[in-house]
Design an enzyme around this catalytic site. Structure first.
Site, PDB file in Angstrom:
ATOM      1  CB  THR A  56      39.837  66.178   0.579  1.00 17.85           C
ATOM      2  OG1 THR A  56      40.883  67.112   0.411  1.00 17.85           O
ATOM      3  CG2 THR A  56      40.403  64.772   0.641  1.00 17.85           C
ATOM      4  CD  GLU A  57      38.409  60.871  -0.671  1.00 19.91           C
ATOM      5  OE1 GLU A  57      37.448  60.300  -1.213  1.00 19.91           O
ATOM      6  OE2 GLU A  57      39.589  60.607  -0.924  1.00 19.91           O
ATOM      7  CG  LEU A  58      32.827  65.022  -3.935  1.00 22.21           C
ATOM      8  CD1 LEU A  58      31.579  64.437  -4.619  1.00 22.21           C
ATOM      9  CD2 LEU A  58      33.183  66.344  -4.608  1.00 22.21           C
TER      10      LEU A  58
END
Lengths: 525, 426
Positions: A145-147
């Site tokens: 998630t979101e890197l």
């Protein structure tokens, strides 16, 4: 040949409806079906469908030379199924070309990696299952998630068997190093890392339509010139961005679609770059260096950290109260609870509570249903409060409800009555034993008798016999009997003392026995 | 007897206690045969440029249809004056609303959890200009309409009262529902203070809603004690038939704060008391209903204390939602730092909800069956709340006797006192 690696993030959260205090414990529908469907259909029309068609056309034109990769969250897929099945079909067409890689992530685009390895793994498994079901291939590349990435998260991902993970090329982690190489986790070297080139990525994702930007207007020619300026030894330019960039963040009118349509042609004609998927790069490239990331990084905002989702009191409270439930949720067997549990974890809910808006306001406002972070928090906590009630009711004791309580009470009653019976039995036995014992009266017991009883006894026994029995007896027994003798008996007793010198122990015991029998006869019942 | 009355708001457009009090009082007065012309400021919107609009009962959507209500309308003439005056907003806040309005060009509405102010760009730039405009129109009405006495409620209408007195020469009664000291906690806006003092000085009689307020008026405004009369507020009895028994699915006890979330109402003390209780007893939920400039700060505090799963915010409530809120509540708390009267606890008691009120409230003067604590004494507040949540004997007693107490606090009786004040100046 150097590579361009495109990765597009496709995600839509299940946004919450305006859930009021009065709804707590009354209503259990949390999501804004109307708004979610409206947004999904709007984004499908403006972005997903036209962009998928462009990619499909490019693949048709250039064959295996043009490749991209996607990560589509489970909650986005669920909403495709529900509101826009044609989008799912169009992604399937892309999958069928074989030029498109689909990556693994957490099912609900959650922050589970930060708090529970177990839940994190469960969600990743759910997601890979979903991807395989729709696109036919099990993902081999992971992106969180979101890197969001750290050494610890890398370790968990490596434990799940992944060999490649994507993250942000955050300056404070890379320092002087370039993001345009393959890296590896410092703690688990077998896990390779591809890092986002945020300058070139954001030129497309954020600055494309910004007229004040010196690069505006951005054309394929200009962009390929910039690519060519990178060091020739560099291996890959990682262009990671939200898929909604195309048509939604950057409207069609900005020319974003035309830019993408013309980019591959220009790349092939004017550079030595080609296109590759992450898993191809994992096979092809060796890691140039391990990177150590003790604190989480992400691709969000200027800070590239977690502060978009966690850190203020509102976010921390909501996050903590949500995950405090985990152990209880595990006990639940209601599928709706599991579904809500997933969607409540979606990172967007925490993003809406962010109070540092002013620098990154535009991004944070994107389809944000709330006027202020406070509204977002209050609404989320109302929903969570109802969810907590449901979870508590679904766990063992609560779930069985009235019948369960009745059963427990009945079990308890049975147990108690067994215990009571047992106790009574034991008590009876004790009493009986005592009674039996009381029949075996010892001569010495006289000392415990009342004076009245002693007098009664002495009436029934010859004074000679008693005198003999008293020979050598305990002092307390003597003191009990002698004062209770009447005058004549006392005299007799005195007289008999000299005669008793000859008497032996056996005879004494015989007399004592007689006394004992007498006592039993008079008092023992 | 005919009264020209200047107010701020009138049902069903009520945002606070003043509107409720005015409505109750006018109903009570109509029972004593007093006739009234009730004038309120109201933003019409751009389409209506008339200065004054006279409304009939049929123009107002209202759900009470009993005979008392009909009788009331027979004795009252209700007029709206085109104006931007917004209840419970100070001059600074007013200019902010005005600026926002100008910038966005949209009708000003706050977010979903706040009450909505109606605001129309058609009127004055600042609040004082609006007050002056209202006064001007007020004096026009006074010159035209026949009346015996002028009665003005709270500072925004005092200039209108004074102007009307100049126009008609009739005696003026001003009604202090709150002082600037209550609203600001000492950080007094001089313009507002001056307006309050001028109103009271020009008045023939000053009515205060409690002895607490009377004391402030005499000590801090220097008003002649001889003309200051306390008339305690009351509570509307007509609604008691509306008390609904809601079948509640929530298992926990519910403790409620209902009011504007501003400094004056002491919301932070309620939160601290809630925190103390939740450390020991997880079987209670707390609700803060209302909106105001301290709302966001309060939400942050609750999050910081990590009690947000047991402490809820509802935003601004009105009408049925208020009734529902009481029906859901086991204890009502009013921790006001400074409350001239405070009608809400009476409404709670009328709905069978025991109350904890601060000693710094006027209503404490008239209630026996209520816990009274100092607003700052969160330990005592927590004790009282805990007791009412857990000892049924106590809460039942409070409910039973509290209800009787409230039933004796009739607007009819307060109105009789007000009528006596009128008679004293005729």
């Amino acid at each position: 040949m150097r590579s361009i690696c495109f990765y597009f993030q496709v995600h839509q959260p299940y946004r919450l409806r305006n859930y009021r205090f009065f709804d707590i414990a009354e209503k259990h529908d949390y999501f804004d079906d109307y708004n979610n469907s409206f947004i999904m259909r709007k984004v499908a029309k403006k972005s997903y469908l036209p962009m998928n068609n462009i990619l499909l056309d490019l693949i048709k034109e250039y064959g295996s030379a043009f490749k991209v990769s996607f990560s589509i969250s489970g909650s986005a897929i669920d909403q495709f199924e529900e509101y826009a099945p044609e989008v799912l079909e169009s992604f399937k067409k892309l999958a069928d070309t074989g030029n498109v890689e689909f990556m693994a992530e957490t099912y609900s685009h959650s922050l589970a990696a930060l708090i529970s390895k177990e839940e994190f793994q469960r969600q990743v498994e759910m997601h890979t299952h979903k991807i395989q079901q729709h696109f036919g291939k099990k993902p081999t590349t992971f992106r969180n998630t979101e890197l969001i990435y750290s050494d610890r998260i890398g370790e968990m991902v490596a434990d799940m068997g992944y060999k490649l993970m994507l993250s942000e090329g955050a300056k404070h982690v890379l320092g002087w190093r370039s993001p345009n190489y393959m890296y590896a986790s410092a703690v688990r070297p077998e896990l390779k890392l591809l890092l986002k080139n945020f300058l070139l990525s954001d030129d497309i994702a954020f600055r494309f339509s910004q007229q004040s930007w010196e690069g505006w207007p951005l054309t394929a020619e200009k962009f390929v010139d910039w690519l060519n300026k990178s060091n020739e030894s560099e291996e890959t330019i990682n262009l990671f961005m939200d898929y909604e960039t195309f048509g939604e963040h950057q409207w069609a009118e900005t020319g974003i679609f035309d830019f993408m349509k013309s980019l591959p042609k220009r790349v092939f004609s004017h550079s030595d770059f080609g296109f590759a998927t992450p898993s191809e790069l994992a096979k092809k490239l060796q890691a140039v260096s391990p990177i150590s990331v003790p604190n989480e990084i992400s691709w969000a905002d200027e800070e590239r950290d977690l502060t978009a989702w966690l850190g203020n009191d509102l976010q921390d409270e909501a996050f903590e109260k949500l995950y405090n439930l985990y152990e209880k949720v595990k006990e639940c067997d209601d599928p709706q609870i599991w579904k809500d549990w997933l969607y409540l974890q979606t990172s967007d809910h925490f993003y809406y509570m962010c109070t540092k808006w002013f620098s990154d306001g535009d991004v944070h406002k994107y389809f944000n249903p709330y006027g202020t972070p406070y509204d977002a928090f209050v609404n989320y906590m109302n929903v969570l409060s109802d969810f907590i009630i449901r979870v508590n009711e679904n766990t063992k004791f609560g779930k069985e409800g009235y019948e369960g309580v009745k059963q427990s009470a009945s079990d308890l009653y049975d147990k108690t009555s067994e215990a009571v019976k047992d106790t009574v039995k034991r008590a009876n036995k004790k009493v009986k034993d005592a009674a039996v014992k009381s029949k075996e009266i010892k001569f010495e017991d006289i000392k415990d008798m009342s004076n009245a009883a002693v007098k009664k006894l002495l009436k029934e026994i010859d004074v000679e016999e008693m005198t003999a029995a008293l020979k050598g007896a305990e002092k307390e027994v003597m003191e009990k009997i002698i004062p209770n003798l009447n005058k004549n008996a006392k005299k007799k007793y005195e007289e008999l003392q000299s005669e008793l010198k000859k008497i032996n122990k056996k005879e004494i015991n015989k007399y004592r026995k007689r006394v004992e029998d007498k006592i039993a006869e008079i008092f023992g019942k | 007897m005919r009264i020209l009355m200047f107010g701020w708001e009138f049902p069903p457009h009520i945002t606070g206690g003043l509107g409720t009090a005015c409505f109750g009082l006018t109903k009570g007065l109509s029972k004593h045969g007093v006739e009234m012309m009730f004038v309120v400021p109201k933003a019409y919107g751009d389409e209506d440029q008339r200065a004054v609009r006279i409304l009939n009962a049929s123009d107002i959507s209202f759900d009470l249809e009993d005979s008392e209500y009909k009788e009331f309308w027979a004795n009252i003439k209700y007029m709206e004056v085109g104006s931007n005056i917004i209840p419970y907003v100070d001059p600074v806040e007013f200019s902010k609303v005005f600026e926002d309005n100008k910038k966005t060009g949209e009708k000003y509405t706050s977010n979903v959890f706040s009450k909505r102010y109606e605001f129309s760009g058609a009127y004055g730039v600042n609040l004082m200009e609006e007050v002056a405009r209202y006064a001007l129109i007020g004096s026009g009405i006074a010159a035209k309409e026949k009346h015996d006495i002028i009665h003005a409620h709270d500072w925004l209408t005092y200039p209108a009262g004074i102007a009307a007195k100049k126009a008609s020469g009739k005696p003026l009664v001003v009604h202090m529902h709150a002082t600037e000291f209550d609203r600001t906690g000492g950080d007094v806006n001089q313009v507002v203070y001056d307006m309050e003092r001028e109103g009271m000085e020009a008045a023939d009689r000053v009515i205060t809603v409690s002895n607490l307020t009377r004391k402030v008026v005499i000590e801090k405004y220097g008003i002649d004690p001889g003309k200051v009369v306390t008339v305690h507020n009351a509570v509307d009895q007509a609604v008691s038939k509306e008390i609904i028994e809601i079948k509640r699915k929530m298992k926990e006890k519910v403790v409620t704060f209902l009011g504007r979330i501003t400094y004056q109402k002491g919301p932070e003390y309620f939160i601290e008391a809630a925190y103390k209780i939740l450390q020991k007893d997880n079987n209670v939920r707390f609700v803060m209903a209302g909106s105001g400039d301290m709302l966001n700060k309060m939400i942050e505090r609750v999050a910081h204390l990590k009690i947000a799963d047991k402490f809820h915010f509802t935003g601004f409530l009105k009408g049925d939602d208020v009734t529902n809120m009481f029906a859901l509540s086991d204890v009502f708390v009013m921790p006001s730092v400074s409350e001239p009267f405070g009608i809400v606890p009476l409404e709670a008691m009328r709905s069978n909800v025991p109350v904890v009120i601060s000693k710094q409230s006027g209503v404490a003067e008239v209630l026996k069956h209520a816990f009274k604590v100092d607003f700052w004494d969160v330990d005592a507040m927590a004790d009282s709340i805990y007791g009412l949540c857990h000892y049924d004997g106590l809460s039942n007693m409070f409910k039973e006797y509290g209800k009787i107490e409230v039933e004796n606090l009739k607007w009819e009786n307060s109105a009789k006192e007000v009528k006596k004040v009128y008679e004293s100046v005729l």
